[in-house]
Design a protein around this motif. Structure first.
Motif, PDB file in Angstrom:
ATOM      1  N   UNK A   1       0.834  -1.198   0.000  1.00  0.00           N
ATOM      2  CA  UNK A   1       0.000   0.000   0.000  1.00  0.00           C
ATOM      3  C   UNK A   1       0.873   1.253   0.000  1.00  0.00           C
ATOM      4  N   UNK A   2       0.594   2.160  -0.900  1.00  0.00           N
ATOM      5  CA  UNK A   2       1.301   3.429  -0.963  1.00  0.00           C
ATOM      6  C   UNK A   2       2.548   3.431  -1.813  1.00  0.00           C
ATOM      7  N   UNK A   3       2.984   2.243  -2.298  1.00  0.00           N
ATOM      8  CA  UNK A   3       4.214   2.198  -3.093  1.00  0.00           C
ATOM      9  C   UNK A   3       4.025   2.815  -4.478  1.00  0.00           C
ATOM     10  N   UNK A   4       2.800   2.720  -5.007  1.00  0.00           N
ATOM     11  CA  UNK A   4       2.568   3.193  -6.371  1.00  0.00           C
ATOM     12  C   UNK A   4       1.395   4.181  -6.395  1.00  0.00           C
ATOM     13  N   UNK A   5       1.331   5.045  -5.402  1.00  0.00           N
ATOM     14  CA  UNK A   5       0.218   5.992  -5.304  1.00  0.00           C
ATOM     15  C   UNK A   5       0.152   6.927  -6.512  1.00  0.00           C
ATOM     16  N   UNK A   6       1.314   7.270  -7.039  1.00  0.00           N
ATOM     17  CA  UNK A   6       1.353   8.209  -8.154  1.00  0.00           C
ATOM     18  C   UNK A   6       0.794   7.616  -9.438  1.00  0.00           C
ATOM     19  N   UNK A   7       0.577   6.289  -9.470  1.00  0.00           N
ATOM     20  CA  UNK A   7       0.072   5.639 -10.685  1.00  0.00           C
ATOM     21  C   UNK A   7      -1.408   5.294 -10.607  1.00  0.00           C
ATOM     22  N   UNK A   8      -2.040   5.526  -9.445  1.00  0.00           N
ATOM     23  CA  UNK A   8      -3.412   5.070  -9.236  1.00  0.00           C
ATOM     24  C   UNK A   8      -4.416   5.788 -10.124  1.00  0.00           C
ATOM     25  N   UNK A   9      -4.146   7.025 -10.464  1.00  0.00           N
ATOM     26  CA  UNK A   9      -5.085   7.797 -11.276  1.00  0.00           C
ATOM     27  C   UNK A   9      -4.734   7.770 -12.761  1.00  0.00           C
ATOM     28  N   UNK A  10      -3.839   6.895 -13.143  1.00  0.00           N
ATOM     29  CA  UNK A  10      -3.426   6.813 -14.555  1.00  0.00           C
ATOM     30  C   UNK A  10      -4.567   6.288 -15.414  1.00  0.00           C
ATOM     31  N   UNK A  11      -4.599   6.711 -16.673  1.00  0.00           N
ATOM     32  CA  UNK A  11      -5.605   6.207 -17.603  1.00  0.00           C
ATOM     33  C   UNK A  11      -5.430   4.713 -17.808  1.00  0.00           C
ATOM     34  N   UNK A  12      -6.521   4.090 -18.228  1.00  0.00           N
ATOM     35  CA  UNK A  12      -6.517   2.634 -18.365  1.00  0.00           C
ATOM     36  C   UNK A  12      -5.491   2.164 -19.396  1.00  0.00           C
ATOM     37  N   UNK A  13      -5.452   2.820 -20.557  1.00  0.00           N
ATOM     38  CA  UNK A  13      -4.499   2.429 -21.591  1.00  0.00           C
ATOM     39  C   UNK A  13      -3.067   2.699 -21.142  1.00  0.00           C
ATOM     40  N   UNK A  14      -2.878   3.778 -20.389  1.00  0.00           N
ATOM     41  CA  UNK A  14      -1.563   4.097 -19.825  1.00  0.00           C
ATOM     42  C   UNK A  14      -1.097   2.965 -18.913  1.00  0.00           C
ATOM     43  N   UNK A  15      -2.007   2.465 -18.083  1.00  0.00           N
ATOM     44  CA  UNK A  15      -1.664   1.388 -17.151  1.00  0.00           C
ATOM     45  C   UNK A  15      -1.290   0.105 -17.890  1.00  0.00           C
ATOM     46  N   UNK A  16      -2.037  -0.225 -18.936  1.00  0.00           N
ATOM     47  CA  UNK A  16      -1.763  -1.461 -19.678  1.00  0.00           C
ATOM     48  C   UNK A  16      -0.369  -1.419 -20.302  1.00  0.00           C
ATOM     49  N   UNK A  17      -0.052  -0.321 -20.975  1.00  0.00           N
ATOM     50  CA  UNK A  17       1.240  -0.222 -21.657  1.00  0.00           C
ATOM     51  C   UNK A  17       2.382  -0.190 -20.642  1.00  0.00           C
ATOM     52  N   UNK A  18       2.214   0.560 -19.584  1.00  0.00           N
ATOM     53  CA  UNK A  18       3.252   0.675 -18.564  1.00  0.00           C
ATOM     54  C   UNK A  18       3.535  -0.678 -17.917  1.00  0.00           C
ATOM     55  N   UNK A  19       2.491  -1.346 -17.449  1.00  0.00           N
ATOM     56  CA  UNK A  19       2.696  -2.621 -16.755  1.00  0.00           C
ATOM     57  C   UNK A  19       3.065  -3.752 -17.713  1.00  0.00           C
ATOM     58  N   UNK A  20       2.709  -3.597 -18.983  1.00  0.00           N
ATOM     59  CA  UNK A  20       3.168  -4.574 -19.976  1.00  0.00           C
ATOM     60  C   UNK A  20       4.685  -4.539 -20.099  1.00  0.00           C
ATOM     61  N   UNK A  21       5.238  -3.345 -20.196  1.00  0.00           N
ATOM     62  CA  UNK A  21       6.695  -3.211 -20.289  1.00  0.00           C
ATOM     63  C   UNK A  21       7.372  -3.671 -18.998  1.00  0.00           C
ATOM     64  N   UNK A  22       6.770  -3.318 -17.841  1.00  0.00           N
ATOM     65  CA  UNK A  22       7.335  -3.724 -16.558  1.00  0.00           C
ATOM     66  C   UNK A  22       7.348  -5.251 -16.440  1.00  0.00           C
ATOM     67  N   UNK A  23       6.240  -5.874 -16.793  1.00  0.00           N
ATOM     68  CA  UNK A  23       6.149  -7.343 -16.724  1.00  0.00           C
ATOM     69  C   UNK A  23       7.171  -7.997 -17.633  1.00  0.00           C
ATOM     70  N   UNK A  24       7.346  -7.454 -18.824  1.00  0.00           N
ATOM     71  CA  UNK A  24       8.281  -8.037 -19.780  1.00  0.00           C
ATOM     72  C   UNK A  24       9.719  -7.933 -19.281  1.00  0.00           C
ATOM     73  N   UNK A  25      10.061  -6.790 -18.720  1.00  0.00           N
ATOM     74  CA  UNK A  25      11.429  -6.602 -18.214  1.00  0.00           C
ATOM     75  C   UNK A  25      11.694  -7.534 -17.037  1.00  0.00           C
ATOM     76  N   UNK A  26      10.753  -7.583 -16.099  1.00  0.00           N
ATOM     77  CA  UNK A  26      10.930  -8.451 -14.925  1.00  0.00           C
ATOM     78  C   UNK A  26      10.922  -9.923 -15.312  1.00  0.00           C
ATOM     79  N   UNK A  27      10.109 -10.286 -16.284  1.00  0.00           N
ATOM     80  CA  UNK A  27      10.022 -11.685 -16.716  1.00  0.00           C
ATOM     81  C   UNK A  27      11.357 -12.157 -17.298  1.00  0.00           C
ATOM     82  N   UNK A  28      11.996 -11.328 -18.082  1.00  0.00           N
ATOM     83  CA  UNK A  28      13.273 -11.700 -18.698  1.00  0.00           C
ATOM     84  C   UNK A  28      14.457 -11.494 -17.758  1.00  0.00           C
ATOM     85  N   UNK A  29      14.237 -10.760 -16.670  1.00  0.00           N
ATOM     86  CA  UNK A  29      15.315 -10.539 -15.707  1.00  0.00           C
ATOM     87  C   UNK A  29      15.533 -11.771 -14.831  1.00  0.00           C
TER      88      UNK A  29
END
Length: 726
Positions: A498-526
């Protein structure tokens, strides 16, 4: 100065061949298209491959045109005196007017189409009135052909019989299209008028008892309790294949109104929740898949019309008329007919017999037949009854079917990966060409779009997530909060996040998908985990991430109605891709992201996905990207790198926090948000295209009581009962 008319020199032999075989060729083509449609159409709900969809779409469009064209050729050839035509073959066609008139009713049968497909898309159902007019005018054309062939027509009896059969087939299709249209489907959901309990009579009884000094009271009975008791009668444990079909039909009957945004009562919600809470993931998905198959049959086939008294009579009449027509034609004197025409006529007759027989066999082993024989799992039929014997025979034969035939949807999910799209240098040249031609979708489908198997691990995860969210939920306000969460509900309930990603909570839906898609891909290959449990979690995150990006980019019809998606959402994707391509191009010289590989015919370049993600993770994104670029670019590449690094650091510092659990739950929230906020009709349309995971999740959410299709008013759940005595 007059115009010069240039005639294209066509050899006379070619003209004679066309005059002799234009009608014959079209008749053969029409029969071939009908054969193709009846056997291939059922495959479209089980596969997403374009090798099936494109030929089927072409055959569906061509079938009506070919049949109409053939009727016009027959009509045009009738009544012409022999002297007006030239050529032996054309004179033969004119002399065989009775045989041509016999062909016309078969074309009406073809216009009626096979039972396995009436509409290719849901929009086709709205054209039912056009088909009604087509039925009228095609019947007039067939009658005209028949009258022109009299009195010399020696086949007038079988022609009349097949004419009636053709009208019935065409009428069945028109009726099916109407029932599947928006207005027709809504009308079919309306129940008979119900005035409810007799209030005046109830009050008369109550007042009379009170005046007689009898102890009288009105007791309110909760319909929820009665519904729960009935739901508790549902079988616990593993369901048999027969019970899966029966329960699937029951939920289809109750919730088919979802397609037209119907609102359901609290009683239906409670019954559904109680049933699915006692199911395994495997059985729950099977029941929903059967439910979707019934919806598919109603929207895209003739089965709802066929499984009625009129439909049964029509099927028996059709089979009997075809058999009797074959006998009549076999014993007719055919000495004045051309051998080729006789062969084509036999082809039409036996083709109609094979198609009708195949349709009857498909109907016999369909889910509708099982429901007709035993509708409810609570029924206890006599073991020696005719229905019970037939049901046992059918269920045993169904077990011997191939696994592919048993599959009720494609059991695959389409994926799209942004880094894969940006990293492959071999497509850079083709991209510019295809973009100029407006065919960028073809390049995406060929190079980047993949179909991944729907794994059991992903199935179990989705079921457990919905099940766990549904169990403590009672009030609809909490349901609304859960279904409206765009990926950050889990961050509030997970301890330590809780509170770690407060700045991202109000992000648009498409913004969230693209952002977390890249994050997931980087972490998955790491990370490279060999433990099965951890590996399954990573694979689930990877599949959901790529699937959600596929929905955002390739399924615009589904995502266009989702709140929070802006019209310029593709600008974010384009800018992110452009920045990623520039970054990887600069790294190409170091060969960290690319590896040279010897291929047949010379040197080639193969990208190294894992190394590319490692390089992204090394970027020192200490300053906000907007502070450097301002508003010139909407790229989320380095914002993703910063967030991915944050997740990796959290995992190192806090060993008890598993980031993959949180990432998976976050993706599940994003998927549920899209499922509950996209248009119902668009999700239902996906059933005919191999099925979509979002459609299944949408139905599961509704059955778990997590949808937004339930009424808040609880007054209808109370029933008054008059009690006389102590």
């Amino acid at each position: 100065m007059g115009r010069m008319i240039i005639e294209i020199p066509i050899p006379q032999e070619w003209k004679e061949v066309w005059n002799a075989w234009n009608l014959r060729g079209v008749i053969i083509l029409s029969l071939s298209l009908q054969t193709f449609l009846i056997f291939v159409a059922p495959l479209r709900k089980r596969t997403k491959t374009r090798l099936t969809v494109m030929p089927l779409w072409s055959a569906y469009l061509l079938a009506d045109w070919v049949a109409n064209f053939a009727v016009s050729l027959i009509s045009n050839s009738q009544g012409k005196p022999t002297g007006e035509t030239s050529g032996k073959n054309l004179r033969t066609i004119v002399e065989n007017q009775g045989l041509l008139a016999f062909w016309a009713p078969f074309l009406l049968v073809h216009l009626g189409g096979p039972d396995t497909i009436t509409a290719f898309a849901m929009e086709d159902n709205e054209l039912w009135f056009r088909h009604l007019l087509g039925l009228f005018f095609q019947c007039l054309a067939a009658v005209y052909v028949f009258i022109q062939s009299l009195p010399q027509n020696r086949l007038w009896i079988p022609t009349m019989v097949m004419f009636i059969n053709g009208i019935l087939k065409y009428a069945e299709r028109t009726r099916s299209l109407y029932l599947a249209s928006a207005d027709g489907f809504k009308d079919s959901l309306l129940k008979e008028a119900d005035p409810g309990p007799n209030y005046a009579k109830f009050m008369d009884a109550y007042v009379s008892k009170k005046e007689a000094k009898l102890p009288t009271r009105i007791e309110m009975i909760s319909m929820h309790e009665r519904a729960t008791k009935r739901a508790n009668k549902a079988k616990r444990g593993i369901l048999t294949e027969l019970e899966v079909v029966q329960y699937g039909y029951q939920f289809y009957e109750k919730f088919r109104g979802l397609v037209v945004d119907m609102i359901f009562s609290q009683k239906e919600r409670n019954q559904s929740r109680d049933f699915f809470h006692n199911r395994t993931a495997s059985d729950a998905f099977k029941v929903v898949e059967v439910e979707l198959n019934f919806i598919y049959d109603v929207l895209f086939t003739k089965l709802p019309v066929v499984y009625s008294k009129i439909g049964a009579i029509s099927r028996i009449f059709s089979f009997v008329t075809i058999c009797s027509t074959i006998v009549l034609f076999f014993f007719k004197n055919k000495s004045n007919f051309e051998d080729a025409d006789v062969t084509i006529t036999y082809g039409l007759l036996y083709g109609a017999l094979v198609l009708d027989s195949s349709a009857l066999l498909m109907l016999l082993f369909s889910d509708w037949t099982i429901i007709y024989l035993q509708k409810s799992p609570d029924d206890e039929p006599n073991d020696w009854s005719v229905k019970s014997i037939i049901l046992t025979f059918i269920t045993r034969l169904r077990k011997w079917n191939l696994k592919f035939k048993h599959r009720r949807w494609s059991q695959s999910i389409s994926t799209y990966n942004l880094i894969n799209c940006c990293l492959n240098p071999q497509t850079e040249y083709w991209e510019s060409i295809f973009n100029k031609l407006g065919l960028s979708w073809f390049l995406d489908d060929f190079f980047y779009l993949k179909n991944e198997d729907f794994s059991e691990a992903l199935r179990d995860f989705i079921f457990e997530e919905l099940n766990s969210k549904s169990k403590p939920v009672v009030d609809l306000e909490t349901v609304e909060k859960i279904s409206s969460s765009r990926g950050y509900w889990v961050l509030h309930i997970e301890k330590g996040w809780s509170g770690l990603f407060k700045d991202l909570e109000d992000a648009d839906y498409d913004h969230s998908i693209i952002l977390w898609h890249m994050v997931t891909e980087i972490c998955y290959n790491h990370e490279d985990n060999k433990e099965k449990d951890q590996s399954d979690k990573q694979n689930i995150a990877k599949l959901l991430s790529d699937y959600m990006l596929h929905l955002l980019i390739k399924q615009q019809s589904i995502m266009s109605a989702v709140a929070g998606i802006r019209q310029l959402r593709f600008q974010i994707v384009r800018d992110t891709c452009a920045e990623a391509k520039r970054f990887f191009k600069e790294k190409r010289r170091t060969e960290l992201c690319y590896q040279k590989k010897t291929v047949q015919g010379g040197q080639g370049i193969k990208f190294n996905h894992k190394a590319a993600c490692t390089e992204l993770l090394k970027v020192k994104a200490e300053v906000e990207q907007v502070a450097i670029k301002g508003g010139k670019s909407k790229s989320l590449l380095f914002d993703s790198c910063k967030l991915a690094k944050k997740l990796v650091d959290i995992q190192i510092k806090e060993a008890n926090l598993d980031k993959w659990d949180v990432i998976n739950k976050l993706w599940m929230e994003l998927l549920c948000y899209a499922a509950s906020h996209s248009r119902a009709s668009v999700k239902a349309a996906q059933i005919s295209r191999g099925g979509e995971l979002i459609t299944i999740v949408w139905l599961l959410m509704t059955h778990f009581g997590l949808g937004n299709q339930f009424e808040i008013n609880k007054d209808q759940e109370i029933l008054a009962k008059l009690i006389v005595g102590k």
